[in-house]
Motif scaffolding. Structure first.
Motif, mmCIF file in Angstrom:
data_model
loop_
_atom_site.group_PDB
_atom_site.id
_atom_site.type_symbol
_atom_site.label_atom_id
_atom_site.label_comp_id
_atom_site.label_asym_id
_atom_site.label_seq_id
_atom_site.Cartn_x
_atom_site.Cartn_y
_atom_site.Cartn_z
ATOM 1 N N SER A 25 -1.330 5.777 4.554
ATOM 2 C CA SER A 25 0.011 5.682 3.965
ATOM 3 C C SER A 25 0.942 4.705 4.693
ATOM 4 C CB SER A 25 0.654 7.068 3.839
ATOM 5 O OG SER A 25 -0.139 7.881 3.010
ATOM 6 N N ASP A 26 0.342 3.749 5.471
ATOM 7 C CA ASP A 26 1.145 2.663 6.055
ATOM 8 C C ASP A 26 1.499 1.698 4.917
ATOM 9 O OD1 ASP A 26 2.112 0.386 7.296
ATOM 10 O OD2 ASP A 26 0.115 -0.312 7.881
ATOM 11 N N SER A 27 2.762 1.632 4.557
ATOM 12 C CA SER A 27 3.162 0.902 3.359
ATOM 13 C C SER A 27 3.425 -0.587 3.606
ATOM 14 C CB SER A 27 4.401 1.554 2.754
ATOM 15 O OG SER A 27 5.436 1.536 3.713
ATOM 16 N N GLN A 28 3.141 -1.065 4.810
ATOM 17 C CA GLN A 28 3.440 -2.471 5.127
ATOM 18 C C GLN A 28 2.269 -3.412 4.793
ATOM 19 O OE1 GLN A 28 6.603 -3.308 6.073
ATOM 20 N NE2 GLN A 28 6.826 -1.136 5.618
ATOM 21 N N SER A 29 1.094 -2.861 4.503
ATOM 22 C CA SER A 29 -0.059 -3.691 4.163
ATOM 23 C C SER A 29 -0.094 -3.916 2.652
ATOM 24 C CB SER A 29 -1.338 -3.012 4.631
ATOM 25 O OG SER A 29 -1.277 -2.787 6.018
ATOM 26 N N SER A 30 -1.050 -4.735 2.221
ATOM 27 C CA SER A 30 -1.096 -5.011 0.779
ATOM 28 C C SER A 30 -2.524 -4.934 0.237
ATOM 29 C CB SER A 30 -0.501 -6.381 0.478
ATOM 30 O OG SER A 30 -1.278 -7.379 1.092
ATOM 31 N N ILE A 31 -2.596 -4.714 -1.068
ATOM 32 C CA ILE A 31 -3.858 -4.724 -1.814
ATOM 33 C C ILE A 31 -3.716 -5.800 -2.888
ATOM 34 C CG2 ILE A 31 -5.395 -3.423 -3.351
ATOM 35 C CD1 ILE A 31 -4.296 -0.866 -2.247
ATOM 36 N N THR A 32 -4.758 -6.593 -3.048
ATOM 37 C CA THR A 32 -4.764 -7.564 -4.141
ATOM 38 C C THR A 32 -5.831 -7.160 -5.142
ATOM 39 O OG1 THR A 32 -4.073 -9.326 -2.653
ATOM 40 C CG2 THR A 32 -5.067 -10.006 -4.740
ATOM 41 N N GLU B 73 -8.661 5.579 -8.291
ATOM 42 C CA GLU B 73 -9.326 6.347 -7.227
ATOM 43 C C GLU B 73 -9.611 5.447 -6.023
ATOM 44 O OE1 GLU B 73 -9.692 9.472 -7.009
ATOM 45 O OE2 GLU B 73 -9.728 10.323 -9.019
ATOM 46 N N ALA B 74 -10.062 4.217 -6.302
ATOM 47 C CA ALA B 74 -10.364 3.282 -5.205
ATOM 48 C C ALA B 74 -9.098 2.966 -4.410
ATOM 49 C CB ALA B 74 -10.971 1.998 -5.777
ATOM 50 N N CYS B 75 -8.008 2.687 -5.119
ATOM 51 C CA CYS B 75 -6.759 2.307 -4.442
ATOM 52 C C CYS B 75 -6.115 3.506 -3.729
ATOM 53 C CB CYS B 75 -5.785 1.685 -5.446
ATOM 54 S SG CYS B 75 -6.360 0.097 -6.066
ATOM 55 N N THR B 76 -6.215 4.679 -4.343
ATOM 56 C CA THR B 76 -5.687 5.880 -3.689
ATOM 57 C C THR B 76 -6.415 6.120 -2.366
ATOM 58 O OG1 THR B 76 -5.132 6.887 -5.813
ATOM 59 C CG2 THR B 76 -5.312 8.381 -3.949
ATOM 60 N N ASN B 77 -7.736 5.935 -2.390
ATOM 61 C CA ASN B 77 -8.529 6.081 -1.161
ATOM 62 C C ASN B 77 -8.058 5.109 -0.089
ATOM 63 O OD1 ASN B 77 -10.303 8.138 -1.176
ATOM 64 N ND2 ASN B 77 -12.082 6.945 -1.789
ATOM 65 N N LEU B 78 -7.841 3.861 -0.495
ATOM 66 C CA LEU B 78 -7.392 2.853 0.472
ATOM 67 C C LEU B 78 -6.042 3.244 1.064
ATOM 68 C CD1 LEU B 78 -8.251 -0.560 -1.246
ATOM 69 C CD2 LEU B 78 -9.225 0.368 0.854
ATOM 70 N N ILE B 79 -5.095 3.583 0.187
ATOM 71 C CA ILE B 79 -3.727 3.858 0.650
ATOM 72 C C ILE B 79 -3.697 5.103 1.546
ATOM 73 C CG2 ILE B 79 -1.421 4.567 -0.126
ATOM 74 C CD1 ILE B 79 -1.901 2.741 -2.608
ATOM 75 N N LYS B 80 -4.395 6.152 1.102
ATOM 76 C CA LYS B 80 -4.292 7.420 1.849
ATOM 77 C C LYS B 80 -5.187 7.469 3.078
ATOM 78 C CE LYS B 80 -2.368 10.505 -1.480
ATOM 79 N NZ LYS B 80 -2.451 11.766 -2.194
ATOM 80 N N THR C 83 0.823 -1.213 0.000
ATOM 81 C CA THR C 83 0.000 0.000 0.000
ATOM 82 C C THR C 83 0.863 1.272 0.000
ATOM 83 O OG1 THR C 83 -0.149 -0.321 2.387
ATOM 84 C CG2 THR C 83 -2.032 -1.008 1.085
ATOM 85 N N LYS C 84 1.573 1.441 -1.106
ATOM 86 C CA LYS C 84 2.401 2.647 -1.275
ATOM 87 C C LYS C 84 1.873 3.426 -2.467
ATOM 88 C CE LYS C 84 6.810 0.484 -0.027
ATOM 89 N NZ LYS C 84 8.129 0.106 -0.536
ATOM 90 N N THR C 85 1.854 4.738 -2.352
ATOM 91 C CA THR C 85 1.380 5.542 -3.487
ATOM 92 C C THR C 85 2.269 5.330 -4.714
ATOM 93 O OG1 THR C 85 2.566 7.419 -2.542
ATOM 94 C CG2 THR C 85 0.206 7.375 -2.196
ATOM 95 N N GLU C 86 3.540 5.012 -4.480
ATOM 96 C CA GLU C 86 4.454 4.761 -5.608
ATOM 97 C C GLU C 86 3.991 3.562 -6.431
ATOM 98 O OE1 GLU C 86 5.198 5.296 -2.468
ATOM 99 O OE2 GLU C 86 7.256 6.002 -2.196
ATOM 100 N N ASN C 87 3.222 2.662 -5.820
ATOM 101 C CA ASN C 87 2.784 1.454 -6.528
ATOM 102 C C ASN C 87 1.519 1.667 -7.362
ATOM 103 O OD1 ASN C 87 4.934 0.173 -5.405
ATOM 104 N ND2 ASN C 87 3.782 -0.835 -3.781
ATOM 105 N N LEU C 88 0.927 2.854 -7.250
ATOM 106 C CA LEU C 88 -0.279 3.123 -8.036
ATOM 107 C C LEU C 88 0.006 3.045 -9.538
ATOM 108 C CD1 LEU C 88 -1.736 6.062 -5.911
ATOM 109 C CD2 LEU C 88 -2.853 3.864 -6.305
#
Lengths: 114, 163
Positions: free
Chosen positions: B80-87, B68-75, B33-38
């Motif tokens: 902005s906790d980058s240790q979690s993940s999105i599939t 937009e969905a993923c940005t909402n989740l990450i932010k 969950t990093k904005t860089e991964n968008l």
């Protein structure tokens, strides 16, 4: 964010040189707009010719410029808006608040006649 | 919620269940969950959307909805906790591309987020809600559910028709 800012007789021309206006650059975009959107300018021309896509945070940046200048009745003129960006502006019902031009020259001429 | 709204939601849920009955699995992508991964998410969605048959314009619409969905989740959900993940799972049938966005953040159903009043949003210093509004506008239907099989998961489903 890659951009240029040009001043031409109190008309400010902000040319964004990225292909996306999204959350990666929107904070920098807003910060620059806050500096240039001053009540003594005649118009703000935002050249978005290179921008192929935009997200809600990018739209937020454009709206920020609109809000800063609208109360002083200073227009925001958008140049070279591509189809996808126009679609998102229309979905968000904010397209009608802006003047659209194809070129900077056309936008500058419009602003000079105000 | 009015009975009319409920019926509409029930109809959409039934349609999604019917679609799920005959789906081809296309691709799966997991990222932190990093904005860089968008950017990687956008490329993943675009590649699979065009492969499915969307033209570039329709593919970009789906890319933006997922973004937009993923940005909402990450932010907002992960702050902005980058240790979690999105599939992200992509499935399809003949006429629909279905994107499931799966994560472990606290439950949040975007279907119930009220659309912003764009006149107020435009003229006043309002924040929030625009991303979800854009996401909803760019797809044909949205579903959301949570599951807990020992691990809590949110599954947000975005459906875009090939038409």
């Amino acid at each position: 964010m890659k951009y240029t800012i040009e001043h031409n007789d109190n008309i400010v021309i902000f040319t964004l040189k990225n292909d996306t206006l999204n959350s990666r650059i929107s904070a920098d975009f807003k910060a620059e707009l806050l500096i240039i959107c001053q009540p003594d300018i005649k118009a703000l021309i935002l050249d978005l010719s290179t921008v192929e896509s935009i997200d809600s945070s990018g739209l937020g940046g454009i709206l920020l410029a609109y809000r800063q200048l609208h109360e002083h009745e200073i227009p925001v003129i958008l140049v070279g808006v591509q189809e996808m960006v126009r679609t998102i502006m229309n979905i968000s019902q904010i397209g009608s608040q802006f003047i659209f031009c194809d070129t900077i020259e056309e936008a500058t001429n419009y602003a000079k006649e105000l | 919620m009015t009975s009319q709204t409920l019926n509409k939601k029930q109809l959409i849920n039934t349609q999604i269940k019917l679609m799920n009955a005959n789906l081809n699995h296309i691709a799966k992508f997991k990222t932190f969950t990093k904005t860089e991964n968008l950017e990687s998410i956008r490329k993943f969605i675009f590649k699979n959307s065009t492969k499915f048959g969307f033209n570039e314009y329709k593919a970009e619409e789906l890319v933006l909805a997922v973004d937009e969905a993923c940005t909402n989740l990450i932010k907002h959900a992960y702050k902005s906790d980058s240790q979690s993940s999105i599939t992200i799972e992509i499935k399809s049938n003949k006429t629909n591309l279905i994107v499931n966005i799966i994560d472990n953040s606290p439950a949040f159903d975007p279907r119930y987020v009220k659309d912003p009043n764009m006149i107020e949003y435009r003229d006043e210093y309002r924040k929030g809600g625009l991303g979800i509004f854009i996401m909803k506008s760019l797809v044909d239907s949205i579903d959301y559910k949570t599951i807990n099989n020992g691990e809590f998961k949110n599954i947000l489903t975005l459906v875009k028709q090939l038409k």
